[in-house]
Write an enzyme that holds these catalytic residues in place. Structure first.
Site, PDB file in Angstrom:
ATOM      1  N   SER A 149       0.944   2.358  -3.077  1.00 21.72           N
ATOM      2  CA  SER A 149       1.231   2.465  -1.640  1.00 21.72           C
ATOM      3  C   SER A 149       1.514   3.924  -1.327  1.00 21.72           C
ATOM      4  O   SER A 149       1.945   4.686  -2.212  1.00 21.72           O
ATOM      5  CB  SER A 149       2.477   1.636  -1.299  1.00 21.72           C
ATOM      6  OG  SER A 149       2.935   1.952   0.002  1.00 21.72           O
ATOM      7  N   TYR A 162      11.343  -0.549  -3.009  1.00 25.26           N
ATOM      8  CA  TYR A 162       9.882  -0.603  -2.868  1.00 25.26           C
ATOM      9  C   TYR A 162       9.265   0.761  -3.204  1.00 25.26           C
ATOM     10  O   TYR A 162       8.296   0.846  -3.965  1.00 25.26           O
ATOM     11  CB  TYR A 162       9.521  -1.018  -1.438  1.00 25.26           C
ATOM     12  CG  TYR A 162       8.034  -1.237  -1.210  1.00 25.26           C
ATOM     13  CD1 TYR A 162       7.408  -2.400  -1.652  1.00 25.26           C
ATOM     14  CD2 TYR A 162       7.267  -0.285  -0.533  1.00 25.26           C
ATOM     15  CE1 TYR A 162       6.050  -2.603  -1.428  1.00 25.26           C
ATOM     16  CE2 TYR A 162       5.909  -0.495  -0.305  1.00 25.26           C
ATOM     17  CZ  TYR A 162       5.300  -1.658  -0.759  1.00 25.26           C
ATOM     18  OH  TYR A 162       3.955  -1.852  -0.543  1.00 25.26           O
ATOM     19  N   LYS A 166       6.654   1.631  -6.350  1.00 19.31           N
ATOM     20  CA  LYS A 166       5.294   2.161  -6.181  1.00 19.31           C
ATOM     21  C   LYS A 166       5.141   3.545  -6.830  1.00 19.31           C
ATOM     22  O   LYS A 166       4.073   3.885  -7.339  1.00 19.31           O
ATOM     23  CB  LYS A 166       4.926   2.202  -4.693  1.00 19.31           C
ATOM     24  CG  LYS A 166       4.816   0.812  -4.062  1.00 19.31           C
ATOM     25  CD  LYS A 166       3.780  -0.056  -4.763  1.00 19.31           C
ATOM     26  CE  LYS A 166       3.576  -1.398  -4.076  1.00 19.31           C
ATOM     27  NZ  LYS A 166       2.557  -2.234  -4.748  1.00 19.31           N
ATOM     28  N   ILE A 195      -1.789  -1.440   6.400  1.00 15.51           N
ATOM     29  CA  ILE A 195      -2.885  -2.416   6.375  1.00 15.51           C
ATOM     30  C   ILE A 195      -2.387  -3.704   7.020  1.00 15.51           C
ATOM     31  O   ILE A 195      -1.270  -4.167   6.726  1.00 15.51           O
ATOM     32  CB  ILE A 195      -3.314  -2.719   4.901  1.00 15.51           C
ATOM     33  CG1 ILE A 195      -3.512  -1.421   4.094  1.00 15.51           C
ATOM     34  CG2 ILE A 195      -4.562  -3.598   4.892  1.00 15.51           C
ATOM     35  CD1 ILE A 195      -4.637  -0.521   4.513  1.00 15.51           C
TER      36      ILE A 195
HETATM   37  P1  NAD Z   1       0.548 -10.002   1.083  1.00 13.24           P
HETATM   38  O1  NAD Z   1       1.969 -10.394   1.168  1.00 13.24           O
HETATM   39  O2  NAD Z   1      -0.407 -10.471   2.114  1.00 13.24           O
HETATM   40  O3  NAD Z   1      -0.061 -10.417  -0.339  1.00 13.24           O
HETATM   41  C1  NAD Z   1       0.645 -10.220  -1.528  1.00 13.24           C
HETATM   42  C2  NAD Z   1       0.040 -11.114  -2.582  1.00 13.24           C
HETATM   43  O4  NAD Z   1       0.771 -10.932  -3.800  1.00 13.24           O
HETATM   44  C3  NAD Z   1       0.133 -12.589  -2.214  1.00 13.24           C
HETATM   45  O5  NAD Z   1      -1.072 -13.238  -2.568  1.00 13.24           O
HETATM   46  C4  NAD Z   1       1.288 -13.086  -3.059  1.00 13.24           C
HETATM   47  O6  NAD Z   1       1.189 -14.457  -3.397  1.00 13.24           O
HETATM   48  C5  NAD Z   1       1.113 -12.211  -4.306  1.00 13.24           C
HETATM   49  N1  NAD Z   1       2.333 -12.159  -5.090  1.00 13.24           N
HETATM   50  C6  NAD Z   1       3.547 -11.692  -4.705  1.00 13.24           C
HETATM   51  N2  NAD Z   1       4.426 -11.840  -5.712  1.00 13.24           N
HETATM   52  C7  NAD Z   1       3.759 -12.407  -6.742  1.00 13.24           C
HETATM   53  C8  NAD Z   1       4.128 -12.822  -8.047  1.00 13.24           C
HETATM   54  N3  NAD Z   1       5.378 -12.690  -8.505  1.00 13.24           N
HETATM   55  N4  NAD Z   1       3.166 -13.354  -8.853  1.00 13.24           N
HETATM   56  C9  NAD Z   1       1.901 -13.508  -8.402  1.00 13.24           C
HETATM   57  N5  NAD Z   1       1.498 -13.141  -7.173  1.00 13.24           N
HETATM   58  C10 NAD Z   1       2.424 -12.617  -6.354  1.00 13.24           C
HETATM   59  O7  NAD Z   1       0.577  -8.420   1.004  1.00 13.24           O
HETATM   60  P2  NAD Z   1      -0.597  -7.324   0.996  1.00 13.24           P
HETATM   61  O8  NAD Z   1      -0.354  -6.460   2.156  1.00 13.24           O
HETATM   62  O9  NAD Z   1      -1.924  -7.949   0.819  1.00 13.24           O
HETATM   63  O10 NAD Z   1      -0.165  -6.498  -0.305  1.00 13.24           O
HETATM   64  C11 NAD Z   1      -0.968  -6.391  -1.471  1.00 13.24           C
HETATM   65  C12 NAD Z   1      -0.533  -5.153  -2.237  1.00 13.24           C
HETATM   66  O11 NAD Z   1      -0.768  -3.993  -1.436  1.00 13.24           O
HETATM   67  C13 NAD Z   1       0.956  -5.124  -2.590  1.00 13.24           C
HETATM   68  O12 NAD Z   1       1.125  -4.578  -3.877  1.00 13.24           O
HETATM   69  C14 NAD Z   1       1.537  -4.186  -1.536  1.00 13.24           C
HETATM   70  O13 NAD Z   1       2.718  -3.567  -1.984  1.00 13.24           O
HETATM   71  C15 NAD Z   1       0.400  -3.221  -1.359  1.00 13.24           C
HETATM   72  N6  NAD Z   1       0.412  -2.474  -0.103  1.00 13.24           N
HETATM   73  C16 NAD Z   1       0.314  -3.115   1.105  1.00 13.24           C
HETATM   74  C17 NAD Z   1       0.311  -2.356   2.275  1.00 13.24           C
HETATM   75  C18 NAD Z   1       0.199  -2.970   3.656  1.00 13.24           C
HETATM   76  O14 NAD Z   1       0.320  -2.239   4.649  1.00 13.24           O
HETATM   77  N7  NAD Z   1      -0.070  -4.272   3.791  1.00 13.24           N
HETATM   78  C19 NAD Z   1       0.414  -0.967   2.210  1.00 13.24           C
HETATM   79  C20 NAD Z   1       0.518  -0.348   0.965  1.00 13.24           C
HETATM   80  C21 NAD Z   1       0.496  -1.120  -0.177  1.00 13.24           C
END
Ligand code: NAD
Length: 255
Positions: A149, A162, A166, A195
């Site tokens: 991230s 968090y 990261k 995102i």
């Molecule tokens: P989201 O909450 O939509 O999806 C997260 C996914 O991770 C889900 O499918 C959830 O079931 C799974 N998950 C969480 N804990 C888990 C565990 N203990 N075991 C197995 N699966 C698990 O979030 P997202 O936005 O799609 O995030 C995906 C990745 O991208 C994450 O690592 C997040 O930190 C990173 N990220 C997201 C953003 C954003 O703006 N959405 C920005 C930077 C980074």
């Protein structure tokens, strides 16, 4: 080696993970996706992947559990016989945002186990199998892509856990890249910005405003497919002599 390549995407049933899994399926991978819910609850995502022509495996597992991680890797090798790309995507944001002065150890520990310990040790398990397998057509034994991230380098004082998780993933990328290069396994980091997913559902209005005010040079939210495209380029082995690299998918964040 001829034949299809196989990928494992953690947290691959929704959000960024599903965007990644769809792009990998379109790029010719068979895809294992991991999540915590029962298979019937994620059938729609599995159907979307199957519709891309991929063979699809659902691994129900908690990435914070060492036993679950081992079972997941075993299931992938039983089904596909190899693992060409591991995408460490699953992650959580803090349940409650807490100022550094108030943050609890319980919350810190839970988040680190999922966001950092999970991907770090899943990479260890996958790498031990990748280095034993024959190289793919692209001449590589495997690729690991860590979804970190922009919070790896941008400090937010109300979610230090968090940010630290990261930043740890960013360092884990460097460490694994250095350790696995001699075996033809490349390790990369993809660093998304803002995102639109379930994770950001609670801050939609705030980021609508910030984006309108110039938070990003591309004036829109990012999509799971934006991240999927970047991951697919890396996972397909398109790069060479570039292990350890970071790709920002943040629309040109101005912070
Ligand atoms: P989201 O909450 O939509 O999806 C997260 C996914 O991770 C889900 O499918 C959830 O079931 C799974 N998950 C969480 N804990 C888990 C565990 N203990 N075991 C197995 N699966 C698990 O979030 P997202 O936005 O799609 O995030 C995906 C990745 O991208 C994450 O690592 C997040 O930190 C990173 N990220 C997201 C953003 C954003 O703006 N959405 C920005 C930077 C980074």
């Amino acid at each position: 080696m001829a034949g299809k390549k196989a990928a494992l995407v953690t947290g691959g049933t929704r959000g960024i993970g599903l965007g990644v899994a769809l792009r990998l399926a379109q790029s010719g991978f068979d895809v294992a996706v991991n999540g915590r819910r029962p298979a019937e609850d994620v059938q729609d995502a599995l159907d979307q992947l199957t519709a891309q022509g991929a063979e699809v495996l659902y691994c129900r597992a908690d990435i914070a559990s060492a036993d679950d991680r081992q079972r997941m890797v075993d299931e992938v090798f039983e089904r596909f016989g190899r693992l060409d790309a591991l995408v460490n995507n699953a992650g959580v944001a803090p349940d409650v945002r807490a100022d550094l002065l108030d943050a609890s150890e319980e919350s810190f520990e839970r988040l680190i186990r999922i966001n950092l310990q999970g991907p770090y040790f899943l990479t260890q398990l996958a790498a031990k199998r990748m280095i034993e397998q024959a190289p793919s057509d692209a001449g590589m034994r495997g690729v690991v892509v860590n979804v970190s991230s922009v919070s790896a380098t941008v400090a937010s004082v109300n979610r230090g856990d968090y940010c630290i998780s990261k930043a740890g993933v960013a360092m884990a990328t460097q460490l694994w890249a250095a350790r696995l290069a001699e075996y033809g396994v490349s390790v990369y980091e993809v660093r998304p910005g803002v995102i639109r997913t379930d994770m950001t559902a609670g801050v939609t209005e705030k980021y609508d405003r910030l984006i309108a005010d110039g938070l990003t040079v591309e004036p829109r939210w990012g999509t799971p497919d934006d991240v999927g495209r970047a991951v697919a380029v890396l996972a397909c082995g398109e790069l060479s002599y570039a292990t350890g690299n970071v790709i920002l998918v943040d629309g040109g964040l101005t912070l």
